[in-house]
Design an enzyme around this catalytic site. Structure first.
Site, PDB file in Angstrom:
ATOM      1  N   ASP A 261       2.459   1.981   3.328  1.00 46.89           N
ATOM      2  CA  ASP A 261       3.437   1.021   3.860  1.00 46.89           C
ATOM      3  C   ASP A 261       4.856   1.473   3.562  1.00 46.89           C
ATOM      4  O   ASP A 261       5.777   1.205   4.334  1.00 46.89           O
ATOM      5  CB  ASP A 261       3.283  -0.373   3.217  1.00 46.89           C
ATOM      6  CG  ASP A 261       1.894  -0.938   3.348  1.00 46.89           C
ATOM      7  OD1 ASP A 261       1.192  -0.575   4.292  1.00 46.89           O
ATOM      8  OD2 ASP A 261       1.521  -1.759   2.474  1.00 46.89           O
TER       9      ASP A 261
ATOM     10  N   HIS B  30       0.879  -1.174   0.000  1.00 42.33           N
ATOM     11  CA  HIS B  30       0.000   0.000   0.000  1.00 42.33           C
ATOM     12  C   HIS B  30       0.919   1.227   0.000  1.00 42.33           C
ATOM     13  O   HIS B  30       2.026   1.165   0.536  1.00 42.33           O
ATOM     14  CB  HIS B  30      -0.822   0.116   1.290  1.00 42.33           C
ATOM     15  CG  HIS B  30      -1.712  -1.039   1.609  1.00 42.33           C
ATOM     16  ND1 HIS B  30      -1.270  -2.159   2.247  1.00 42.33           N
ATOM     17  CD2 HIS B  30      -3.043  -1.206   1.436  1.00 42.33           C
ATOM     18  CE1 HIS B  30      -2.288  -2.993   2.433  1.00 42.33           C
ATOM     19  NE2 HIS B  30      -3.375  -2.447   1.946  1.00 42.33           N
TER      20      HIS B  30
HETATM   21  C1  XUL Z   1      -7.529  -6.488   4.456  1.00 45.41           C
HETATM   22  C2  XUL Z   1      -6.774  -6.884   3.261  1.00 45.41           C
HETATM   23  C3  XUL Z   1      -5.894  -5.849   2.666  1.00 45.41           C
HETATM   24  C4  XUL Z   1      -5.827  -5.884   1.182  1.00 45.41           C
HETATM   25  C5  XUL Z   1      -5.086  -4.741   0.563  1.00 45.41           C
HETATM   26  O1  XUL Z   1      -8.374  -7.458   4.955  1.00 45.41           O
HETATM   27  O2  XUL Z   1      -6.838  -8.000   2.824  1.00 45.41           O
HETATM   28  O3  XUL Z   1      -4.628  -5.990   3.214  1.00 45.41           O
HETATM   29  O4  XUL Z   1      -5.240  -7.072   0.729  1.00 45.41           O
HETATM   30  O5  XUL Z   1      -5.567  -3.514   0.963  1.00 45.41           O
END
Ligand code: XUL
Ligand code: CO
Length: 438
Positions: free
Chosen positions: A102, A99
């Site tokens: 991150d 993300h």
């Molecule tokens: C949350 C989840 C996230 C997504 C990306 O449950 O799975 O980490 O994979 O935002």
């Protein structure tokens, strides 16, 4: 500087190895059918769980022993990039995911955040010039910051919609720059807490407008990665709009988005929706919508998203069955959206957890491939539906039947005989294949 000093390269040592830092079943160069294990499995490390998760849970503080924990801000972000590429190389993993938040700290404004991102993305880009590890997908975190309290694209506040759009614009630019094979949307807060204060129609229309803007911008900048939606039924919302694959598909169809998206299916999200992992994969596969996988598992005794590393061989086998039947994952991969348990706080646990997950999927791949080669389930299913290959069944299949002709056929039918579904026999066969695969 080395962060993982006690670990050298993780190699394949075979099923009899007692080395906790070696693969027992994952042999990247081993050919299974038409591809190597590495090509089938396309493993990916999730940046957030591996490099930013410090052990916080609703009841406890940070407890992970991490050699970068004493750093702050951009110094911390840079150290994590160094640690990440050392980890990828030692684990010999072909992909990673992140993300935006991150990899770089958020500033006071989007402009400042973007500046931080630019610095870290340049650093990642430099590492990627020599590393074999590529970007499976990136995404924008539109759920942690308090501004997203009521959602992002489905927020009641248009300023939040605009801010989220800005984040996705930047995310797509980063995806293009780093060659991300996919771009993911997980709608963490795109849902509602209560219908009492929610305009559901407006929120869903806005979510579709948002996705169309993303599709248009990707086209404008020439980003040709695959867009993925990651369904989840709830948590943190009471109800998330992309509840499961079937719900997500209906949404995409309604808003003319189907051709631009596929699904990123997460095992623990499937079970939270009261489906099996393989159910979600199957629904996506038969609709040509299986894009990628967030590989993890939940805890059957806990009702939330525990994001455990996958170790259940039965589940990895049935998942790989769907993936092989799909011809592989295309641009997608198996991303370990999984975190070490809070009690597994030592640095080496990060390697051991990934090794456990990679070995479990390697077993699943091998068993599923053998099941398919031997046509165990195919033969059974073919035989089970044989009544549709002749007579009245064939007429139904070919569209030559209607209620009148079927009534005529049924009126004087003698007693109808059914046959056993033999599910216990099939389960026993799968056990036999798992136990004899290696
Ligand atoms: C949350 C989840 C996230 C997504 C990306 O449950 O799975 O980490 O994979 O935002
Ligand atoms: Co996920």
């Amino acid at each position: 500087m080395a962060f993982f000093e006690s670990v050298s390269k993780v190699d394949f040592e075979g099923p009899k190895s007692k080395n906790p830092l070696a693969f027992k079943f994952y042999n990247p160069t081993e050919v299974i059918g038409s591809k190597t294990m590495e090509e089938w499995l396309r493993f990916s490390v999730a940046y957030w769980h591996t490099f930013t998760y410090e052990g916080v849970d609703p009841f406890g503080h940070e407890n992970m022993i991490r050699p970068w924990s004493h750093l702050k801000g951009m110094d911390l972000a840079k150290a994590r990039v160094e640690a990440a590429f050392e980890f990828f190389e030692k684990l010999n993993v072909p992909f990673f995911c992140f993300h935006d938040v991150d990899i770089a700290p958020e500033g006071d404004t989007l402009r400042e955040t973007n500046k931080n991102l630019d610095i870290i993305v340049s650093m990642i880009e430099e590492y990627m010039k020599t590393s074999k590890t590529k970007l499976l997908w990136n995404t924008a975190n539109m759920f942690s910051n308090p501004r997203f309290v009521h959602g992002a694209a489905t927020s009641c506040n248009a300023n939040v919609f605009a801010y989220a759009a800005g984040k996705v614009k930047k995310g797509l630019e980063i995806a293009k720059r780093l060659g991300a094979e996919n771009y993911v949307f997980w709608g963490g807060r795109e849902g509602y807490e209560s219908l009492l204060n929610t305009d559901m129609g407006l929120e869903q229309d806005n979510l579709a407008r948002f996705f169309h803007m993303a599709v248009d911008y990707a086209k404008e900048i020439g980003y040709d990665g695959q867009f993925l939606i990651e369904p989840k039924p709830k948590e943190p919302t009471n109800h998330q709009y992309d509840f499961d694959v079937a719900t997500g598909l209906a949404f995409l169809q309604k808003y003319d988005l189907q051709e631009h998206f596929k699904f990123n299916i997460e095992a623990n999200h499937a079970t939270l929706a009261s489906h099996t992992f393989e159910h979600e994969l199957r629904v996506a596969r038969i609709n040509g919508m299986l894009g990628s996988v967030d590989a993890n598992q939940g805890d059957p005794l806990l009702g939330w998203d525990t994001d455990e590393f996958p170790t259940n061989l039965y589940s990895t086998t049935l998942a790989m069955y769907e993936i092989i039947k799909n011809g592989g994952l295309g641009k997608g991969g198996l991303n370990f959206d999984a975190k070490v348990r809070r009690g597994s706080f030592e640095l080496d646990d990060l390697f051991k957890a990934h090794i456990a997950g990679m070995d479990s999927f390697a077993v699943g791949l091998k068993v599923a491939h053998q099941l398919i080669e031997d046509k165990v389930l195919d033969h059974f299913i073919e035989d089970r539906y044989r009544s549709y290959t002749e007579g009245i069944g064939k007429e139904i299949m070919e569209g030559r039947a209607n209620l009148k002709t079927l009534e005529q056929y049924a009126l004087d039918l003698p007693e109808i005989k059914n046959e056993s579904g033999r599910v216990e026999e099939l389960r026993a066969i799968i056990n036999q294949y798992i136990l004899t695969a290696f």
